[in-house]
Design a protein around this motif. Structure first.
Motif, short mmCIF file in Angstrom:
data_model
loop_
_atom_site.label_atom_id
_atom_site.label_comp_id
_atom_site.label_asym_id
_atom_site.label_seq_id
_atom_site.Cartn_x
_atom_site.Cartn_y
_atom_site.Cartn_z
N ASP A 435 19.92 -4.28 18.01
CA ASP A 435 20.10 -5.68 18.42
C ASP A 435 18.92 -6.15 19.26
N MET A 436 17.72 -5.91 18.77
CA MET A 436 16.52 -6.32 19.49
C MET A 436 15.98 -7.63 18.93
N SER A 437 15.21 -8.31 19.74
CA SER A 437 14.34 -9.37 19.26
C SER A 437 12.96 -8.78 19.05
N MET A 438 12.18 -9.38 18.15
CA MET A 438 10.88 -8.82 17.83
C MET A 438 9.83 -9.92 17.71
N ILE A 439 8.62 -9.59 18.13
CA ILE A 439 7.43 -10.41 17.87
C ILE A 439 6.47 -9.54 17.07
N ILE A 440 6.09 -9.98 15.90
CA ILE A 440 5.14 -9.26 15.06
C ILE A 440 3.87 -10.09 14.97
N VAL A 441 2.75 -9.50 15.39
CA VAL A 441 1.45 -10.15 15.29
C VAL A 441 0.75 -9.59 14.05
N SER A 442 0.29 -10.48 13.19
CA SER A 442 -0.29 -10.01 11.94
C SER A 442 -1.21 -11.07 11.35
#
Length: 568
Positions: A435-442
């Motif tokens: 149950d995490m939030s995520m930020i993906i930089v790509s």
């Protein structure tokens, strides 16, 4: 050696004025003739053990300080120290557990050769009557006294000679052993054994309860922050010293991440996407100045990340916030095993307990990160793993504190397509299970299409378009986003079809040119784009789709400088 290593390590870590002053003092000390300094000190203070120690130390400490300073200065800006700061490690822990051991290694090897020089120096002073006087035993003095009897009692010189040889060889072996080591993050561990923690947690990885259904998204920038937002960033500005002033590399950046949501920040290299993602957590160069607002919500607690004190930041980084960096080989300390990395992350998060319990939790985390044989992997060093395995090890480190938010900076960079697919599947599974939030930089639109719920497109230090993934990638409102999508090769294209590209060069910063930074490359630019900086406007209020373009359909008219009405 103690004085030199401590002085050199602290100077190399602090840098700046302290480092320059220490470097000048070390240079002067090295340039002085050592034996003349010793003769002067002993000649003034007289013979004796204490005076001899002072005399030899005054010129012998500087090489150790130079070696330690050079070693630590090379590690000061390395990514794995940024990772340690994120995990909540303070300066004392970083110095004692991660910088002092690698600085001590080459100093111990040098010390093994320095023993011979010290013994020779003491013997020389004893020969001149300035060393340790009889009847106190001293090997150099014994050699001097045995020299006149080489013809009649040649064996008198052998005991002190054998003792000196044994000491030199023993110190060589000890120095090499300490420099190599198996898994010694700190020399202090010999003196201070690991103590059990008062609070112990079972070595298991538990998922948080499932979140409630998020409310319908809206126009967050106009109507305030979403109720379910874990991270809210408003008007983020990052600047660095440049030419006697400061140069902004990121300006006016707004974004937020809801509970259980994945935000993808996408853009070209140098666009400011990584800076926008890492700035709220204090993971930029110390010379960076960060302003604006960044709010982290964890249950009833609200933390303002901009300007947060280092002690308070360490309570969040590595526990509530985890980061997976782009270059795993540079991020992981090459002198420590994978298990040692995860062990420390577990201890910093207040979990584990005794060494055996901590290692069991470490193996659970490595298994959760998709490594099939965690016990074997824990004993290996970073260079012994493949790129995909190192990234999974980084994920295990990031999960040690059971974070609410996970930031992945180019997590699939330099990995082959199959490994990329498996890694993205792993991140998606962990997000759902924990149950995490995520930020993906790509910069890879394929990664964004596969993993993101919402997308923020960055160009020249500003977010030019943001909104739900399907809206941004399915019906882009900004010409830069459309250009990125058009540049993706398509399987159905006929053989020989030329790739569609954007002319010109990417913008470097928000203040490098007046008006819209994308205007020189934009196929639909109007005269007003050259002098007016567009601000984000709502394209679809129902989804929160926004675009920063003067020709966005949501605008009713162009500025007067355009000279005409335009419906987009």
């Amino acid at each position: 050696m103690t004085v030199g290593v401590v002085v050199g390590t602290v100077a190399g870590y602090l840098g700046g004025r302290v480092d320059r002053i220490v470097a000048r003092v070390v240079d002067m000390a090295v340039s002085l003739p050592g034996m003349l300094v010793a003769l002067a000190v002993v000649g003034v203070r007289g013979a004796g053990t204490e005076n001899l120690v002072i005399a030899m130390s005054l010129w012998a400490w500087s090489p150790y300080a130079r070696i330690a300073r050079a070693r630590v200065a090379g590690l000061r800006d390395s990514p794995h120290l940024d990772a340690l700061r994120l995990l909540g490690a303070g300066p004392a822990r970083i110095l004692g557990r991660h910088l002092l051991p690698p600085a001590l290694g080459p100093c111990l090897v040098y010390a093994s050769t320095d023993v011979g020089a010290i013994v020779l120096g003491v013997a020389t002073l004893s020969f001149l009557g300035l060393g340790i006087p009889p009847p106190h035993a001293e090997w150099g003095q014994m050699l001097v006294e045995g020299r006149p009897h080489l013809g009649s009692a040649w064996w008198l010189a052998y005991p002190p000679g054998i003792a000196i040889t044994a000491i030199v060889f023993a110190s060589n072996l000890l120095g090499e052993r300490l420099a190599a080591g198996d898994e010694r993050p700190s020399i202090l561990r010999w003196v201070l054994p690991t103590r059990p923690r008062v609070r112990r947690r079972p070595p298991t990885v538990e998922a948080s309860p499932a979140p409630g259904g998020p409310p319908a998204p809206g126009d967050t920038a106009l109507h305030g922050e979403r109720d379910d937002a874990v991270l809210s960033v408003r008007d983020l500005v990052v600047s660095y010293p440049h030419g006697g002033g400061r140069r902004r590399v990121v300006a006016g950046v707004d974004y937020e991440v809801a509970r259980g949501e994945t935000l993808a920040i996408v853009g070209e290299s140098g666009s400011g996407k990584t800076t926008s993602a890492l700035a709220p957590f204090g993971l930029l160069d110390p010379s960076a100045t960060v302003s604006g607002s960044a709010t982290l919500r964890i249950g009833p607690d609200v933390h303002d990340l901009v300007g947060l004190a280092p002690q308070e930041r360490r309570r969040l980084n590595g526990r509530r916030v985890g980061v997976v960096f782009q270059d795993s080989l540079a991020t992981l300390n090459p002198l420590r095993t994978i298990g040692a990395h995860v062990d420390e992350a577990v201890r910093n998060a207040g979990r584990g307990g005794r060494r055996a319990a901590t290692r069991r939790l470490t193996e659970d985390l490595l298994r959760l990160a998709g490594l099939a044989d965690p016990a074997t992997v824990a004993r290996r060093y970073p260079h012994q793993l493949s790129g995909g395995m190192r990234q999974r090890a980084q994920i295990a480190v990031a999960l040690a504190g059971r974070p609410t938010l996970l930031v992945a900076d180019e997590p699939t960079s330099a990995l082959d397509v199959t490994v990329q697919s498996h890694l993205l599947d792993l991140l998606a599974r962990l997000r759902d299970e924990l149950d995490m939030s995520m930020i993906i930089v790509s910069h890879d639109l394929a990664v964004v299409t596969r993993s993101a719920d919402r997308v923020a497109v960055v160009y020249a230090g500003r977010i030019v378009e943001s909104g739900p993934r399907d809206a941004v990638l399915g019906d882009p409102a900004h010409p830069y986003t459309r250009g990125l999508l058009d540049a993706v090769p398509r399987v159905e294209a006929a053989p020989g079809t030329r790739f569609r590209t954007m002319p010109g060069h990417s913008g470097a910063g928000p203040d490098d040119a007046p008006g819209c930074a994308f205007a020189p490359r934009c196929p639909i630019a109007v005269p007003a784009c050259a002098h007016e900086t567009p601000v984000p406007v709502t394209v679809d209020p129902r989804t929160g789709h926004r675009s920063a373009c003067l020709r966005t359909p949501g605008r009713t008219e162009l500025p007067a400088a355009a000279g005409e009405r335009d419906g987009g």
